[in-house]
Design an enzyme around this catalytic site. Structure first.
Site, PDB file in Angstrom:
ATOM      1  N   ASP A   1     -30.805  39.127   7.329  1.00 17.81           N
ATOM      2  CA  ASP A   1     -30.864  38.082   8.323  1.00 17.81           C
ATOM      3  C   ASP A   1     -29.718  37.850   9.220  1.00 17.81           C
ATOM      4  O   ASP A   1     -29.625  37.450  10.249  1.00 17.81           O
ATOM      5  CB  ASP A   1     -30.353  36.406   7.878  1.00 17.81           C
ATOM      6  CG  ASP A   1     -31.397  35.470   6.684  1.00 17.81           C
ATOM      7  OD1 ASP A   1     -32.219  36.381   6.468  1.00 17.81           O
ATOM      8  OD2 ASP A   1     -31.330  35.600   6.646  1.00 17.81           O
TER       9      ASP A   1
ATOM     10  N   CYS B   1     -38.374  23.921   3.195  1.00 23.65           N
ATOM     11  CA  CYS B   1     -39.482  23.622   3.126  1.00 23.65           C
ATOM     12  C   CYS B   1     -39.641  24.597   2.440  1.00 23.65           C
ATOM     13  O   CYS B   1     -40.039  25.502   2.625  1.00 23.65           O
ATOM     14  CB  CYS B   1     -40.487  23.173   4.836  1.00 23.65           C
ATOM     15  SG  CYS B   1     -41.676  22.812   4.122  1.00 23.65           S
TER      16      CYS B   1
ATOM     17  N   CYS C   1     -49.371  27.895  -2.338  1.00 23.85           N
ATOM     18  CA  CYS C   1     -49.564  29.562  -1.982  1.00 23.85           C
ATOM     19  C   CYS C   1     -50.703  29.854  -3.790  1.00 23.85           C
ATOM     20  O   CYS C   1     -49.478  29.539  -4.158  1.00 23.85           O
ATOM     21  CB  CYS C   1     -48.507  29.874  -1.536  1.00 23.85           C
ATOM     22  SG  CYS C   1     -49.803  31.992  -2.211  1.00 23.85           S
TER      23      CYS C   1
HETATM   24  C1  B12 Z   1     -36.113  32.924  12.085  1.00 22.40           C
HETATM   25  C2  B12 Z   1     -36.297  32.889  10.675  1.00 22.40           C
HETATM   26  C3  B12 Z   1     -36.942  31.658  10.257  1.00 22.40           C
HETATM   27  C4  B12 Z   1     -38.205  30.992  11.347  1.00 22.40           C
HETATM   28  C5  B12 Z   1     -39.139  30.738  11.421  1.00 22.40           C
HETATM   29  C6  B12 Z   1     -39.775  31.242  10.634  1.00 22.40           C
HETATM   30  C7  B12 Z   1     -41.012  32.734  11.576  1.00 22.40           C
HETATM   31  N1  B12 Z   1     -42.308  32.724  10.377  1.00 22.40           N
HETATM   32  O1  B12 Z   1     -40.901  33.589  11.977  1.00 22.40           O
HETATM   33  C8  B12 Z   1     -37.577  29.480  10.408  1.00 22.40           C
HETATM   34  C9  B12 Z   1     -36.346  28.862  10.265  1.00 22.40           C
HETATM   35  C10 B12 Z   1     -38.835  28.129  10.870  1.00 22.40           C
HETATM   36  C11 B12 Z   1     -37.611  30.702   9.004  1.00 22.40           C
HETATM   37  C12 B12 Z   1     -38.293  29.453   7.992  1.00 22.40           C
HETATM   38  C13 B12 Z   1     -38.639  29.654   6.405  1.00 22.40           C
HETATM   39  N2  B12 Z   1     -37.246  31.005   6.368  1.00 22.40           N
HETATM   40 CO1  B12 Z   1     -37.315  32.277   7.896  1.00 22.40          CO
HETATM   41  N3  B12 Z   1     -36.245  33.943   8.641  1.00 22.40           N
HETATM   42  C14 B12 Z   1     -36.175  33.974  10.095  1.00 22.40           C
HETATM   43  C15 B12 Z   1     -35.284  35.152   9.801  1.00 22.40           C
HETATM   44  C16 B12 Z   1     -34.394  35.160  10.211  1.00 22.40           C
HETATM   45  C17 B12 Z   1     -35.943  35.792  11.296  1.00 22.40           C
HETATM   46  C18 B12 Z   1     -37.508  36.161  11.332  1.00 22.40           C
HETATM   47  C19 B12 Z   1     -38.679  36.552  12.556  1.00 22.40           C
HETATM   48  O2  B12 Z   1     -38.111  37.847  13.181  1.00 22.40           O
HETATM   49  N4  B12 Z   1     -39.033  36.159  13.503  1.00 22.40           N
HETATM   50  C20 B12 Z   1     -40.159  36.014  14.268  1.00 22.40           C
HETATM   51  C21 B12 Z   1     -41.767  36.393  13.987  1.00 22.40           C
HETATM   52  C22 B12 Z   1     -42.506  36.567  15.313  1.00 22.40           C
HETATM   53  O3  B12 Z   1     -41.424  36.969  13.021  1.00 22.40           O
HETATM   54  P1  B12 Z   1     -41.995  37.422  11.643  1.00 22.40           P
HETATM   55  O4  B12 Z   1     -42.946  36.345  10.849  1.00 22.40           O
HETATM   56  O5  B12 Z   1     -41.470  39.008  10.558  1.00 22.40           O
HETATM   57  O6  B12 Z   1     -43.812  38.171  12.070  1.00 22.40           O
HETATM   58  C23 B12 Z   1     -44.075  39.221  12.667  1.00 22.40           C
HETATM   59  C24 B12 Z   1     -45.838  39.012  11.195  1.00 22.40           C
HETATM   60  O7  B12 Z   1     -45.770  37.597  11.331  1.00 22.40           O
HETATM   61  C25 B12 Z   1     -46.805  40.218  11.647  1.00 22.40           C
HETATM   62  N5  B12 Z   1     -47.761  39.655  12.812  1.00 22.40           N
HETATM   63  C26 B12 Z   1     -48.414  39.644  13.684  1.00 22.40           C
HETATM   64  N6  B12 Z   1     -48.902  39.001  13.403  1.00 22.40           N
HETATM   65  C27 B12 Z   1     -49.960  39.488  12.573  1.00 22.40           C
HETATM   66  C28 B12 Z   1     -50.541  39.148  11.693  1.00 22.40           C
HETATM   67  C29 B12 Z   1     -51.793  39.768  10.427  1.00 22.40           C
HETATM   68  C30 B12 Z   1     -53.342  39.906  10.136  1.00 22.40           C
HETATM   69  C31 B12 Z   1     -50.274  39.918   9.707  1.00 22.40           C
HETATM   70  C32 B12 Z   1     -50.485  41.001   8.760  1.00 22.40           C
HETATM   71  C33 B12 Z   1     -49.079  40.094  10.299  1.00 22.40           C
HETATM   72  C34 B12 Z   1     -48.573  39.976  11.481  1.00 22.40           C
HETATM   73  O8  B12 Z   1     -45.937  40.625  13.262  1.00 22.40           O
HETATM   74  C35 B12 Z   1     -44.650  39.676  13.989  1.00 22.40           C
HETATM   75  C36 B12 Z   1     -43.917  40.354  14.594  1.00 22.40           C
HETATM   76  O9  B12 Z   1     -44.142  39.603  15.972  1.00 22.40           O
HETATM   77  C37 B12 Z   1     -35.848  36.424   8.855  1.00 22.40           C
HETATM   78  C38 B12 Z   1     -35.029  37.599   8.529  1.00 22.40           C
HETATM   79  C39 B12 Z   1     -35.559  38.629   9.421  1.00 22.40           C
HETATM   80  N7  B12 Z   1     -35.088  39.255  10.626  1.00 22.40           N
HETATM   81  O10 B12 Z   1     -36.558  38.661   9.279  1.00 22.40           O
HETATM   82  C40 B12 Z   1     -35.883  35.126   7.771  1.00 22.40           C
HETATM   83  C41 B12 Z   1     -36.869  35.605   6.222  1.00 22.40           C
HETATM   84  C42 B12 Z   1     -38.246  35.198   7.409  1.00 22.40           C
HETATM   85  N8  B12 Z   1     -36.755  33.575   5.998  1.00 22.40           N
HETATM   86  C43 B12 Z   1     -37.318  33.592   4.846  1.00 22.40           C
HETATM   87  C44 B12 Z   1     -37.073  32.362   4.137  1.00 22.40           C
HETATM   88  C45 B12 Z   1     -37.128  32.853   2.716  1.00 22.40           C
HETATM   89  C46 B12 Z   1     -38.115  31.373   4.908  1.00 22.40           C
HETATM   90  C47 B12 Z   1     -38.229  30.058   4.160  1.00 22.40           C
HETATM   91  C48 B12 Z   1     -39.251  30.085   2.635  1.00 22.40           C
HETATM   92  C49 B12 Z   1     -37.178  28.741   4.027  1.00 22.40           C
HETATM   93  C50 B12 Z   1     -37.218  27.414   3.911  1.00 22.40           C
HETATM   94  N9  B12 Z   1     -37.485  27.543   2.080  1.00 22.40           N
HETATM   95  O11 B12 Z   1     -36.868  26.841   4.014  1.00 22.40           O
HETATM   96  C51 B12 Z   1     -39.017  29.430   5.206  1.00 22.40           C
HETATM   97  C52 B12 Z   1     -40.564  30.112   5.277  1.00 22.40           C
HETATM   98  C53 B12 Z   1     -41.094  29.138   6.743  1.00 22.40           C
HETATM   99  C54 B12 Z   1     -42.365  30.384   7.139  1.00 22.40           C
HETATM  100  N10 B12 Z   1     -43.789  30.316   6.883  1.00 22.40           N
HETATM  101  O12 B12 Z   1     -42.154  31.307   7.821  1.00 22.40           O
HETATM  102  C55 B12 Z   1     -37.262  35.687   4.441  1.00 22.40           C
HETATM  103  C56 B12 Z   1     -38.273  35.258   3.325  1.00 22.40           C
HETATM  104  C57 B12 Z   1     -38.897  36.193   2.340  1.00 22.40           C
HETATM  105  C58 B12 Z   1     -39.800  36.365   2.276  1.00 22.40           C
HETATM  106  N11 B12 Z   1     -40.606  36.437   1.023  1.00 22.40           N
HETATM  107  O13 B12 Z   1     -41.039  36.489   2.895  1.00 22.40           O
HETATM  108  C59 B12 Z   1     -36.683  35.840   5.454  1.00 22.40           C
HETATM  109  C60 B12 Z   1     -37.099  37.573   5.559  1.00 22.40           C
HETATM  110  C61 B12 Z   1     -34.713  36.573   4.736  1.00 22.40           C
HETATM  111  C62 B12 Z   1     -34.498  36.833   3.953  1.00 22.40           C
HETATM  112  N12 B12 Z   1     -33.846  37.742   4.246  1.00 22.40           N
HETATM  113  O14 B12 Z   1     -35.101  36.680   2.790  1.00 22.40           O
HETATM  114  N13 B12 Z   1     -36.934  31.689   8.845  1.00 22.40           N
END
Ligand code: B12
Length: 408
Positions: A150, A259, A266
């Protein structure tokens, strides 16, 4: 006996890139990671959707996410020297024992399971650094690396998926065949060329299942593969500082830190998952991460510090946690919450907590004692925002003269 027909490289003691990658993954497992994979040093699939996500303001107040989108989308921009991405995962899954108190009991405050024990950053980052040292040894040279948990602008889930660690579910979490989504990720960007693991097409994937989306009370996951983080309970309870949106407060139910609803819904998390091997994640928060709300709302600064020392919960500070606890007390709907909320209105120095306690009292408006508490609080309150919350609560269900109370 040596075979003169063999190429020189196979006679060498240094491993070839494939052998080296395998040895590195074994070292990762020895260091307690549950899986490791190598992804190409390039933007992962779907990275180009990130700017839209930001443009739609789904990041809410997490302004740091909007900085350097070019770096976040492409590791080559973040660290031009790198040549491969090594992702590691560590399970934190701990099945709750049958005799643990029911976490859905609304008199209890619920913590996301990743936060039951010590802070994962303090475990994974040193382990990644140790893995970096092992890589130096295995590669026979100092391999330059960047370690992230992160802590760097990279898309951790899409990169791990690109290296075949699992697939991204509709809740946007990475799903691993053995560990479901209950694991944490870390990465080493390496200036070492390693063969990438193939991204694996999931056998079944999510298909037409959208349980995560339909179970999310705030609608954050209405669109598959998109988390409107500004509505996500995890964001609201941890990352969002300040006043919580009024229209979402009831939906927080009894979640007070993070949460797990989308993960619990899932199907990949409901079959027998391997539990974590790490004592680090053992619950330190009482009652398997669901202690009574009345105990939480009574925590002073010192007690908060002692209870959450070394825990991820310290991120919200006392004011953030007790804000959430106040909301959960309102959602409980019991008159047992009234004395605690009254005490907050009278003695709590933090306006943010008083403001949410005023809202919580408004949720309990069918109890006559509430009007007295709110009227008295209104007379003594000096903070504009708290006054507004008191007024709204009085207006809401209790209906004073003309729907509001005159301050005199
Ligand atoms: C900011 C952040 C949050 C934010 C935003 C969450 C989000 N979904 O982005 C908040 C605070 C809400 C959050 C919550 C949680 N988080 Co968080 N978070 C992060 C963080 C620091 C950045 C994520 C990010 O860049 N988000 C921006 C979005 C746009 O990026 P993304 O979801 O990665 O999106 C990509 C894909 O979805 C993909 N995509 C887009 N369209 C499509 C379509 C298809 C078909 C597919 C396959 C993919 C795809 O491309 C996107 C890029 O635009 C990461 C660590 C990191 N640097 O990655 C941890 C991370 C994602 N979090 C994590 C965790 C554990 C959680 C929680 C479970 C914690 C909890 N129990 O409360 C929740 C889960 C909520 C959820 N359903 O996502 C873990 C996830 C582990 C895993 N098994 O996936 C991470 C990786 C941290 C870690 N080091 O382990 N988190």
């Amino acid at each position: 006996m040596s075979d003169a027909t063999q190429p020189a490289s196979s006679l060498s003691l240094s491993p070839n890139p494939s052998e080296l990658a395998e040895l590195i993954k074994q070292a990762a497992r020895h260091l307690g990671f549950d899986f490791a994979s190598v992804a190409p040093y390039e933007p992962p699939p779907h990275a180009d959707t990130f700017p839209d996500w930001i443009a739609n303001d789904y990041h809410g107040t997490m302004a740091w996410l909007a900085k350097h989108p070019d770096r976040r989308m492409d590791p080559r921009v973040q660290w031009p020297q790198g040549k491969s991405v090594l992702s590691v995962g560590m399970s934190y899954h701990q099945p709750r024992p049958m005799d643990a108190p029911d976490p859905a009991d609304p008199s209890r405050g619920r913590f996301a399971s990743y936060a039951w024990g010590f802070d994962y950053h303090d475990l994974i980052l040193p382990r990644l650094k140790a893995l970096g040292k092992a890589i130096d040894y295995l590669a026979g040279r100092v391999v330059n690396a960047r370690a992230y948990v992160d802590t760097g602008p990279i898309l951790e889930r899409p990169l791990a998926a690109a290296g075949g660690a699992g697939f991204i579910g509709k809740h946007t979490l990475l799903i691993h065949w053995k560990h479901g989504s209950y694991f944490l990720l870390g990465e080493l960007l390496l200036d070492l060329e390693l063969p990438s693991d193939p991204a694996r097409k999931p056998l079944f994937g999510c298909r037409d299942c959208h349980s995560c989306g339909t179970s999310c009370p705030t609608g954050a996951l209405d669109t598959p593969y998109l988390n409107r983080a500004n509505r996500c309970i995890s964001y609201l309870t941890i990352e969002h500082r300040g006043i919580l949106p009024r229209n979402l407060r009831s939906e927080l139910r009894n979640w007070v830190f993070g949460c797990d609803i989308c993960q619990q819904a899932c199907p990949y998390n409901t079959r027998g998952l391997l539990p974590t091997r790490e004592p680090w994640f053992e619950p330190r928060i009482p009652d398997w991460g669901a202690p009574p709300l009345l105990e939480l709302i009574a925590l002073d600064d010192d007690q908060f510090g002692a209870m959450f020392k070394g825990s991820p919960v310290k991120r919200t500070k006392r004011r953030g946690l007790l804000r959430n606890v106040a909301v959960a007390l309102g959602n409980w709907g019991s008159d047992e919450a009234i004395p605690a909320l009254k005490r907050v209105m009278e003695d709590e120095p933090e306006p943010l907590i008083r403001a949410h306690a005023a809202w919580a009292l408004g949720q309990l408006s069918e109890y006559p004692a509430v009007r007295v508490v709110l009227d008295r609080a209104f007379k003594h309150e000096t903070d504009e925002i708290v006054l507004e919350e008191i007024n709204t609560s009085l207006d809401h269900g209790i209906h004073g003269i003309n729907g509001t109370t005159e301050k005199n």
